[in-house]
Design a protein around this motif. Structure first.
Motif, PDB file in Angstrom:
ATOM      1  N   VAL A 167       0.930  -1.153   0.114  1.00  0.00           N
ATOM      2  CA  VAL A 167       0.061   0.020   0.145  1.00  0.00           C
ATOM      3  C   VAL A 167       0.859   1.093   0.030  1.00  0.00           C
ATOM      4  CG1 VAL A 167      -1.789   1.449   1.269  1.00  0.00           C
ATOM      5  CG2 VAL A 167      -2.024  -1.125   1.140  1.00  0.00           C
ATOM      6  N   ARG A 168       1.854   1.257   0.749  1.00  0.00           N
ATOM      7  CA  ARG A 168       2.736   2.398   0.812  1.00  0.00           C
ATOM      8  C   ARG A 168       3.669   2.497  -0.499  1.00  0.00           C
ATOM      9  NH1 ARG A 168       8.301   2.541   4.442  1.00  0.00           N
ATOM     10  NH2 ARG A 168       8.601   0.905   3.317  1.00  0.00           N
ATOM     11  N   SER A 169       3.748   1.453  -1.297  1.00  0.00           N
ATOM     12  CA  SER A 169       4.360   1.616  -2.591  1.00  0.00           C
ATOM     13  C   SER A 169       3.288   2.097  -3.695  1.00  0.00           C
ATOM     14  CB  SER A 169       4.912   0.385  -3.122  1.00  0.00           C
ATOM     15  OG  SER A 169       5.563   0.574  -4.357  1.00  0.00           O
ATOM     16  N   ALA A 170       2.080   1.368  -3.601  1.00  0.00           N
ATOM     17  CA  ALA A 170       1.159   1.912  -4.616  1.00  0.00           C
ATOM     18  C   ALA A 170       0.387   3.201  -4.261  1.00  0.00           C
ATOM     19  CB  ALA A 170       0.156   0.667  -4.764  1.00  0.00           C
ATOM     20  N   GLN A 171      -0.109   3.317  -3.172  1.00  0.00           N
ATOM     21  CA  GLN A 171      -0.960   4.524  -2.575  1.00  0.00           C
ATOM     22  C   GLN A 171      -0.155   5.116  -1.360  1.00  0.00           C
ATOM     23  OE1 GLN A 171      -3.763   5.190  -4.166  1.00  0.00           O
ATOM     24  NE2 GLN A 171      -4.255   3.638  -5.385  1.00  0.00           N
ATOM     25  N   PRO A 172       0.841   5.890  -1.609  1.00  0.00           N
ATOM     26  CA  PRO A 172       1.439   6.669  -0.266  1.00  0.00           C
ATOM     27  C   PRO A 172       0.498   7.399   0.468  1.00  0.00           C
ATOM     28  CG  PRO A 172       2.498   7.407  -2.474  1.00  0.00           C
ATOM     29  CD  PRO A 172       1.424   6.086  -2.784  1.00  0.00           C
ATOM     30  N   ALA A 173      -0.431   7.957  -0.208  1.00  0.00           N
ATOM     31  CA  ALA A 173      -1.446   8.908   0.712  1.00  0.00           C
ATOM     32  C   ALA A 173      -2.247   8.218   1.622  1.00  0.00           C
ATOM     33  CB  ALA A 173      -2.134   9.896  -0.084  1.00  0.00           C
ATOM     34  N   VAL A 174      -2.382   6.800   1.441  1.00  0.00           N
ATOM     35  CA  VAL A 174      -3.282   6.120   2.422  1.00  0.00           C
ATOM     36  C   VAL A 174      -2.459   5.737   3.518  1.00  0.00           C
ATOM     37  CG1 VAL A 174      -4.571   3.868   2.427  1.00  0.00           C
ATOM     38  CG2 VAL A 174      -4.618   5.100   0.316  1.00  0.00           C
ATOM     39  N   ARG A 175      -3.068   6.140   4.633  1.00  0.00           N
ATOM     40  CA  ARG A 175      -2.551   5.346   5.926  1.00  0.00           C
ATOM     41  C   ARG A 175      -2.943   4.134   6.354  1.00  0.00           C
ATOM     42  NH1 ARG A 175      -0.850   9.755   4.769  1.00  0.00           N
ATOM     43  NH2 ARG A 175      -0.631  11.689   5.991  1.00  0.00           N
TER      44      ARG A 175
ATOM     45  N   LEU B  62      -4.567  10.200  10.387  1.00  0.00           N
ATOM     46  CA  LEU B  62      -4.674  11.101   9.401  1.00  0.00           C
ATOM     47  C   LEU B  62      -3.997  12.477   9.807  1.00  0.00           C
ATOM     48  CD1 LEU B  62      -8.447  10.477   8.269  1.00  0.00           C
ATOM     49  CD2 LEU B  62      -6.219   9.752   7.275  1.00  0.00           C
ATOM     50  N   ARG B  63      -3.561  12.703  11.017  1.00  0.00           N
ATOM     51  CA  ARG B  63      -2.944  13.892  11.454  1.00  0.00           C
ATOM     52  C   ARG B  63      -1.769  13.672  11.602  1.00  0.00           C
ATOM     53  NH1 ARG B  63      -7.463  14.074  15.326  1.00  0.00           N
ATOM     54  NH2 ARG B  63      -5.966  13.147  16.809  1.00  0.00           N
ATOM     55  N   ASP B  64      -1.081  12.432  10.866  1.00  0.00           N
ATOM     56  CA  ASP B  64       0.315  12.087  10.805  1.00  0.00           C
ATOM     57  C   ASP B  64       0.694  11.573  12.021  1.00  0.00           C
ATOM     58  OD1 ASP B  64       0.619  12.336   8.069  1.00  0.00           O
ATOM     59  OD2 ASP B  64       0.912  14.556   8.274  1.00  0.00           O
ATOM     60  N   GLU B  65      -0.260  11.285  13.060  1.00  0.00           N
ATOM     61  CA  GLU B  65       0.297  10.420  14.273  1.00  0.00           C
ATOM     62  C   GLU B  65       0.613   9.187  14.036  1.00  0.00           C
ATOM     63  OE1 GLU B  65      -2.733  13.534  16.857  1.00  0.00           O
ATOM     64  OE2 GLU B  65      -2.872  11.398  17.016  1.00  0.00           O
ATOM     65  N   THR B  66       1.480   8.512  14.963  1.00  0.00           N
ATOM     66  CA  THR B  66       1.817   7.203  14.923  1.00  0.00           C
ATOM     67  C   THR B  66       1.401   6.561  16.333  1.00  0.00           C
ATOM     68  OG1 THR B  66       3.867   7.444  13.605  1.00  0.00           O
ATOM     69  CG2 THR B  66       3.687   5.361  15.012  1.00  0.00           C
ATOM     70  N   HIS B  67       0.430   5.470  16.110  1.00  0.00           N
ATOM     71  CA  HIS B  67      -0.231   4.986  17.465  1.00  0.00           C
ATOM     72  C   HIS B  67       0.028   3.588  17.786  1.00  0.00           C
ATOM     73  CE1 HIS B  67      -3.306   8.069  18.126  1.00  0.00           C
ATOM     74  NE2 HIS B  67      -3.086   8.331  17.061  1.00  0.00           N
ATOM     75  N   LEU B  68       0.811   3.453  18.850  1.00  0.00           N
ATOM     76  CA  LEU B  68       1.097   2.052  19.497  1.00  0.00           C
ATOM     77  C   LEU B  68       0.659   1.764  20.806  1.00  0.00           C
ATOM     78  CD1 LEU B  68       4.830   1.689  18.552  1.00  0.00           C
ATOM     79  CD2 LEU B  68       3.008   0.477  17.587  1.00  0.00           C
ATOM     80  N   PRO B  69       0.133   0.868  21.233  1.00  0.00           N
ATOM     81  CA  PRO B  69      -0.180   0.543  22.757  1.00  0.00           C
ATOM     82  C   PRO B  69       0.903   0.861  23.473  1.00  0.00           C
ATOM     83  CG  PRO B  69      -0.847  -1.497  21.175  1.00  0.00           C
ATOM     84  CD  PRO B  69       0.020  -0.376  20.401  1.00  0.00           C
ATOM     85  N   PRO B  70       0.792   1.479  24.835  1.00  0.00           N
ATOM     86  CA  PRO B  70       1.742   1.793  25.454  1.00  0.00           C
ATOM     87  C   PRO B  70       2.723   0.627  25.992  1.00  0.00           C
ATOM     88  CG  PRO B  70      -0.166   2.860  26.250  1.00  0.00           C
ATOM     89  CD  PRO B  70      -0.559   2.091  25.088  1.00  0.00           C
ATOM     90  N   ALA B  71       2.145  -0.485  26.349  1.00  0.00           N
ATOM     91  CA  ALA B  71       2.698  -1.565  26.507  1.00  0.00           C
ATOM     92  C   ALA B  71       3.763  -2.317  25.543  1.00  0.00           C
ATOM     93  CB  ALA B  71       1.902  -2.953  26.951  1.00  0.00           C
ATOM     94  N   LEU B  72       3.712  -1.716  24.420  1.00  0.00           N
ATOM     95  CA  LEU B  72       4.661  -1.905  23.278  1.00  0.00           C
ATOM     96  C   LEU B  72       5.727  -1.004  22.935  1.00  0.00           C
ATOM     97  CD1 LEU B  72       2.239  -3.530  20.242  1.00  0.00           C
ATOM     98  CD2 LEU B  72       4.011  -4.751  21.486  1.00  0.00           C
TER      99      LEU B  72
END
Length: 255
Positions: free
Chosen positions: A94-102, A144-154
């Motif tokens: 997806v990153r290669s074909a549609q880089p705008a898609v999160r 969509l606001r360019d944030e990266t989300h991970l569970p705190p435990a990870l």
């Protein structure tokens, strides 16, 4: 109202349909679902061509029956229309074909190694499948606001994995830099999956010369098989040769 277009990608139909229905109940969310990696890419491509591009893809980490611990990712472009593609490979596709898609990976359980691989492939988030709808919507709107989300435990485990990967990549890059330009071209052909005869034809070399180059590549990289050389090359960021174009200039040095 700005609407968010979400694509759910999961080969478990009941889960995909249930999640899609829950998201569709939100007033600002439009949802579609795909049951495989190739189907997801076709859906993304069709939507983009029609001017209604998706904003976020929610991708099952275990898409295609990927086993815990993760197998070597198969480039999504190499699959046929009915092939199986694991979730992390689809993220890269997806990153290669549609880089705008999160992309956000949906996982049955937390796994620092696979979460790190997902981030390296281009994912913006890793979320448990059993998280609340409100949590998932927070992640969707956040990426969509360019944030990266991970569970705190990870977080600690993922940072450790990324640091180790960077160390391995640095060493791999040093080894690749020890190759001659011709040996690097041969390595790129190996990454593309070409055999000795095919490499010889593309580089206008004899099979014997190609065999010598391949042996030199393995020796300089400190590995004993083509598979290991390809894995090291990918860690160093070496991509496959473009099979649609020329590998070398006809007037260049050929041996």
């Amino acid at each position: 109202m700005v609407r968010i277009r979400v694509l759910v990608v999961d080969d478990h139909r009941i889960f995909a349909e249930s999640l899609a229905a829950a998201l569709a109940a939100e007033p600002d969310v439009d949802v579609a679902a795909a049951g495989s990696g190739p189907a997801a890419l076709r859906c993304l491509e069709r939507a983009a061509a029609e001017g209604r591009r998706f904003d976020v893809a929610l991708v099952d980490a275990d898409l295609g029956g990927n086993m815990p611990g993760g197998r070597t990712a198969v480039p999504v472009q190499d699959t046929n229309a009915d092939g199986l593609v694991d979730g992390i490979s689809l993220v890269a596709g997806v990153r290669s074909a549609q880089p705008a898609v999160r992309t956000v990976v949906l996982a049955e359980k937390d796994d620092p190694r696979r979460a790190a691989l997902a981030l390296q492939a281009g994912a913006s988030g890793w979320v448990a499948k059993d998280c609340s709808l409100s949590r998932l919507l927070t992640v969707i709107r956040g990426v969509l606001r360019d944030e990266t989300h991970l569970p705190p435990a990870l977080l600690t485990g993922v940072l450790r994995e990324l640091t180790a990967a960077r160390k391995h990549r640095t060493e791999s890059e040093r080894l690749v830099e020890s190759l001659t330009p011709r040996e690097r071209e041969v390595l790129r052909c190996m990454v593309a999956g070409l055999g000795r005869k095919a490499v010889a034809e593309r580089l206008y070399l004899s099979p014997h010369t190609v065999r010598t180059h391949m042996q030199n590549v393995l020796g300089k990289l400190g590995v004993h098989s083509t598979l290991a050389a390809v894995a090291l090359a990918r860690r160093a960021g070496v991509g496959p040769v473009d099979l649609a174009g020329d590998v070398v200039e006809r007037g260049g040095q050929l041996a």
